[in-house]
Design a protein around this motif. Structure first.
Motif, mmCIF file in Angstrom:
data_model
loop_
_atom_site.group_PDB
_atom_site.id
_atom_site.type_symbol
_atom_site.label_atom_id
_atom_site.label_comp_id
_atom_site.label_asym_id
_atom_site.label_seq_id
_atom_site.Cartn_x
_atom_site.Cartn_y
_atom_site.Cartn_z
ATOM 1 N N LEU A 170 0.825 -1.209 0.000
ATOM 2 C CA LEU A 170 0.000 0.000 0.000
ATOM 3 C C LEU A 170 0.857 1.255 0.000
ATOM 4 C CD1 LEU A 170 -2.683 -0.920 2.689
ATOM 5 C CD2 LEU A 170 -3.001 -0.818 0.211
ATOM 6 N N THR A 171 0.493 2.192 -0.841
ATOM 7 C CA THR A 171 1.105 3.516 -0.841
ATOM 8 C C THR A 171 0.131 4.474 -0.159
ATOM 9 O OG1 THR A 171 0.098 4.199 -2.921
ATOM 10 C CG2 THR A 171 2.224 3.015 -3.054
ATOM 11 N N PRO A 172 0.585 5.651 0.233
ATOM 12 C CA PRO A 172 -0.354 6.632 0.786
ATOM 13 C C PRO A 172 -1.510 6.935 -0.171
ATOM 14 C CG PRO A 172 1.857 7.249 1.379
ATOM 15 C CD PRO A 172 1.978 6.093 0.416
ATOM 16 N N ASP A 173 -1.244 7.022 -1.463
ATOM 17 C CA ASP A 173 -2.305 7.253 -2.443
ATOM 18 C C ASP A 173 -3.312 6.105 -2.425
ATOM 19 O OD1 ASP A 173 -3.459 8.726 -4.756
ATOM 20 O OD2 ASP A 173 -2.864 6.900 -5.830
ATOM 21 N N ASP A 174 -2.819 4.858 -2.357
ATOM 22 C CA ASP A 174 -3.719 3.695 -2.279
ATOM 23 C C ASP A 174 -4.608 3.777 -1.041
ATOM 24 O OD1 ASP A 174 -2.496 2.495 -4.535
ATOM 25 O OD2 ASP A 174 -1.077 1.379 -3.267
ATOM 26 N N MET A 175 -4.012 4.128 0.087
ATOM 27 C CA MET A 175 -4.761 4.197 1.339
ATOM 28 C C MET A 175 -5.909 5.199 1.233
ATOM 29 S SD MET A 175 -1.718 4.206 4.154
ATOM 30 C CE MET A 175 -0.384 3.037 4.047
#
Length: 172
Positions: free
Chosen positions: A123-128
């Protein structure tokens, strides 16, 4: 005279030690600014937890701005400590659950509190943020007009999964 110098030296060392302790406590007692931008194109696998947490708040604030809301401009030490503690608890126990937000509001002198959690691999911050915005309950928290302070934790569990915890509060 030698005894007086020794006592003076001891007293000076004690004062210096208390100043260092006082400074450290004061640094953790307040707020600090949420970054207004971050290099989201950078390989997130090279970022520290603190850098990922900053990037996550930049992404949350971008979503808030896209929805006509003010940014959450400050991290709050109390809220951040609670987020970090909860992230470590989830990582340690494997129990993936929200905590009572009344407790967060009470402990951190808030009139409102909301929490978003995520756990997964890669997970990336954008995904989160995209996952949270796709969930009506989490979307409501991230886009709540009352939010004015944040606490964020990104950690990993024993299986290598990323755990994200965001607590937003309205300070009294």
């Amino acid at each position: 005279m030698l005894r007086h110098r020794s006592l003076t030296l001891v007293a000076s060392l004690c004062l210096a030690a208390s100043a260092v302790v006082g400074t450290t406590a004061a640094a953790h007692a307040g707020t600090w600014p949420v970054p207004s931008s971050a290099d989201s194109a950078r390989d997130v696998s090279t970022l520290s937890s603190a850098q990922l947490e900053d990037l996550l708040m930049v992404e949350i604030n971008a979503a808030r701005a896209a929805n006509g809301l003010d940014e959450v401009r400050v991290f709050d030490a109390c809220t951040d400590r609670m987020s970090e503690k909860w992230g470590r608890r989830i990582a340690h126990t494997g129990v993936f659950a929200h905590r009572d937000q009344g407790d967060v509001a009470d402990r951190c002198r808030g009139s409102w509190a909301g929490e978003t959690l995520v756990r997964g691999s890669g997970l990336t911050p954008d995904d989160m943020v995209r996952l949270w915005l796709d969930s009506p309950g989490h979307r409501e928290i991230l886009l709540n007009r009352r939010a004015d302070r944040a606490g964020v934790a990104i950690t990993r569990d024993g299986q290598g999964r990323t755990i994200g915890v965001v607590n937003l509060v309205r300070h009294r």
